[in-house]
Scaffold this active site. Structure first.
Site, PDB file in Angstrom:
ATOM      1  N   HIS A 185       0.711  -1.152   0.022  1.00  0.00           N
ATOM      2  CA  HIS A 185      -0.092   0.046  -0.084  1.00  0.00           C
ATOM      3  C   HIS A 185       0.873   1.281  -0.015  1.00  0.00           C
ATOM      4  O   HIS A 185       0.209   2.462  -0.057  1.00  0.00           O
ATOM      5  CB  HIS A 185      -0.858  -0.019   1.262  1.00  0.00           C
ATOM      6  CG  HIS A 185      -0.023   0.009   2.564  1.00  0.00           C
ATOM      7  ND1 HIS A 185       0.450  -1.187   2.788  1.00  0.00           N
ATOM      8  CD2 HIS A 185       0.141   0.898   3.487  1.00  0.00           C
ATOM      9  CE1 HIS A 185       1.100  -0.998   4.151  1.00  0.00           C
ATOM     10  NE2 HIS A 185       1.027   0.347   4.544  1.00  0.00           N
ATOM     11  N   CYS A 186       1.866   0.988   0.182  1.00  0.00           N
ATOM     12  CA  CYS A 186       3.008   2.268   0.408  1.00  0.00           C
ATOM     13  C   CYS A 186       3.896   2.491  -0.658  1.00  0.00           C
ATOM     14  O   CYS A 186       3.669   3.640  -1.593  1.00  0.00           O
ATOM     15  CB  CYS A 186       3.756   2.281   1.943  1.00  0.00           C
ATOM     16  SG  CYS A 186       2.779   2.413   3.126  1.00  0.00           S
ATOM     17  N   ILE A 187       4.828   1.648  -1.034  1.00  0.00           N
ATOM     18  CA  ILE A 187       6.164   1.654  -1.913  1.00  0.00           C
ATOM     19  C   ILE A 187       5.714   2.173  -3.282  1.00  0.00           C
ATOM     20  O   ILE A 187       6.234   3.121  -4.164  1.00  0.00           O
ATOM     21  CB  ILE A 187       7.234   0.703  -1.865  1.00  0.00           C
ATOM     22  CG1 ILE A 187       7.530   0.663  -0.261  1.00  0.00           C
ATOM     23  CG2 ILE A 187       8.141   1.168  -2.506  1.00  0.00           C
ATOM     24  CD1 ILE A 187       8.002   1.734   0.558  1.00  0.00           C
TER      25      ILE A 187
ATOM     26  N   ILE B 127       2.983   3.350  -4.576  1.00  0.00           N
ATOM     27  CA  ILE B 127       1.883   4.355  -4.445  1.00  0.00           C
ATOM     28  C   ILE B 127       2.321   5.790  -3.986  1.00  0.00           C
ATOM     29  O   ILE B 127       2.340   6.897  -4.597  1.00  0.00           O
ATOM     30  CB  ILE B 127       0.695   3.818  -3.825  1.00  0.00           C
ATOM     31  CG1 ILE B 127       0.188   2.698  -4.844  1.00  0.00           C
ATOM     32  CG2 ILE B 127      -0.308   4.936  -3.928  1.00  0.00           C
ATOM     33  CD1 ILE B 127      -1.123   1.858  -3.985  1.00  0.00           C
ATOM     34  N   ASP B 128       2.756   5.697  -2.633  1.00  0.00           N
ATOM     35  CA  ASP B 128       2.884   7.137  -1.908  1.00  0.00           C
ATOM     36  C   ASP B 128       3.889   8.137  -2.543  1.00  0.00           C
ATOM     37  O   ASP B 128       3.730   9.225  -2.716  1.00  0.00           O
ATOM     38  CB  ASP B 128       3.223   6.894  -0.636  1.00  0.00           C
ATOM     39  CG  ASP B 128       2.484   6.069   0.272  1.00  0.00           C
ATOM     40  OD1 ASP B 128       1.202   5.870  -0.362  1.00  0.00           O
ATOM     41  OD2 ASP B 128       2.431   5.658   1.512  1.00  0.00           O
TER      42      ASP B 128
END
Length: 419
Positions: A259-261, A263-264
């Site tokens: 959910h992070c790398i 996308i963010d």
């Protein structure tokens, strides 16, 4: 007020927050728009990796209740937004869940309330998007109610760091808002770190993940030329790790997931382009490199088959592990999906095994995990380790396979191929 906090969004971020707050003695309400999630929690069933059914039972014993009734929000001293922010088509965050949650709070907002956004987004969201919605009813942020941003730092499957012992960054709209939010989190988090403001707190989360994104891209690109030069990159990394300062190890793989790398960092790149008119080149280059790793792994798989005069078209490839991290069921943004799609486009018949995923959707095709792993290994033309779950004895699997391609750098069996 009858509740200390209402948590909006009862997923991988909201539930651990609710758990720790309840354990610390706070009265907690959980709000979600998904009836199945709410009903399951109230019946003691967990739907996230990090909390078991026993954890939910404990949560309920502490007085937690989940609801789809937004009027319950008015009962709480604080409201924390923990909804997802998926990637939109323009490269920025899809703020519709955040906006919807904020409007829900706005209808129940009361003087003295604390509102905290935890959803990852671009700098300025708390002040420019959340604040105006909350103020539509006449109450003023920083005067009539407190507003802050505190980035979630949940790492699903991490056995060491969780909600309580991971330092909590908190940035308020005003210093007083920061103090209010810090005091709230200080009731159930070991260490609270005040930020200068909401924008600094928002950007801190993006910097953390952009740092990882860029360094993963570095080793992914090194994996390509080290293979061509006959250099064992995995050994190179182990040697570099012996330096006690100035180096942190990152490892190549079939792509980045979660959910992070993946996308963010795009939120930061999007914000720079939208506001300043020029690209954040490091992020965009890292995205380009990491996004092409599944295709690179597929080509390497084709090369391995070609060495034995086997065509990719018509071959059977067994993929081991399809989640984005080991030992969890979470498949969000897993590189296994684009890798499987690429192998299928090249004509391979793809099978998979994952102890945590019974069925797996790839481009509208639902696959079922093989039940007889030994038979699947024996019949596959190539076995491809995508995720190294702890239940896998990788060297034994490699010894049983016709051909074994390890994308995680863990195999030691002779004859196996490594990324």
């Amino acid at each position: 007020m009858t509740a200390d906090v209402v948590v909006l969004g009862l997923g991988y971020v909201g539930l651990p927050l609710a758990q720790e707050a309840a354990r610390a003695g706070l009265s907690v309400i959980g709000f979600d728009i998904n009836d199945a999630v709410v009903n399951g929690l109230n019946e003691g069933r967990s739907h996230v990796d990090d909390l078991s059914d026993d954890d939910i039972a404990e949560l309920l014993r502490h007085g937690f209740r989940a609801t789809t009734d937004e009027s319950a929000i008015a009962e709480a001293d604080a409201a924390v937004i923990c909804v997802p922010t998926p990637l939109a088509e323009d490269g920025g965050p899809d703020l519709r869940p955040v906006i919807s949650a904020t409007r829900t709070i706005a209808r129940q907002l009361h003087p003295g309330m604390l509102v905290v956004l935890e959803s990852t987004t671009y700098p300025g969201t708390t002040e420019e998007v959340v604040r105006p919605i909350l103020e539509e009813g006449g109450l003023v942020a920083g005067r009539d109610f407190a507003l802050a941003f505190s980035p979630e730092r949940i790492d699903p499957g991490n056995p060491v760091y969780g909600m309580k012992n991971t330092p909590k960054v908190v940035g308020g709209l005003t210093p007083e808002c920061t103090d209010r939010a810090a005091a709230f989190y200080g009731r159930f988090v070991d260490t609270v770190v005040p930020a200068k403001g909401t924008r600094e707190a928002e950007t801190a989360k993006l910097l953390e993940n952009t740092y990882r994104h860029i360094n993963i891209a570095l080793v992914n690109e090194m994996a390509r030329f080290c293979h061509e030069l006959g250099i064992d990159l995995w050994n190179v990394i182990e040697m570099a790790k012996t330096k006690p300062f100035g180096f942190q190890a990152f490892y190549p793989g079939p792509g980045v997931g979660g959910h992070c790398i993946p996308i963010d960092p795009n939120y930061l790149s999007y914000n720079v382009r939208a506001r300043l008119g020029y690209p954040f080149r490091f992020v965009e280059l890292a995205q380009e490199i990491n996004a092409t790793m599944p295709a690179y792994v597929a080509r390497r798989a084709q090369d391995i088959l070609n060495e034995d005069s086997i065509a990719m078209r018509g071959s059977t490839i067994l993929m081991l592990g399809v989640t984005y991290k080991p030992d969890i069921a979470d498949q969000r943004e897993s590189p296994a999906v684009p890798l499987a799609k690429q192998l299928m486009r090249m004509g391979a018949e793809v099978r998979y095994h994952d102890p945590n995923v019974a069925t797996w959707d790839v481009n509208g095709t639902e696959l079922t995990s093989v039940t007889d792993l030994d038979e699947a290994l024996a019949s596959a033309d190539l076995t491809l380790l995508v995720q190294n779950h702890k239940t896998y004895d990788v060297d034994a699997l490699a010894a049983s396979a016709k051909r074994f391609f390890d994308t995680k750098g863990v195999v030691t069996a002779p004859g196996a191929h490594r990324l």
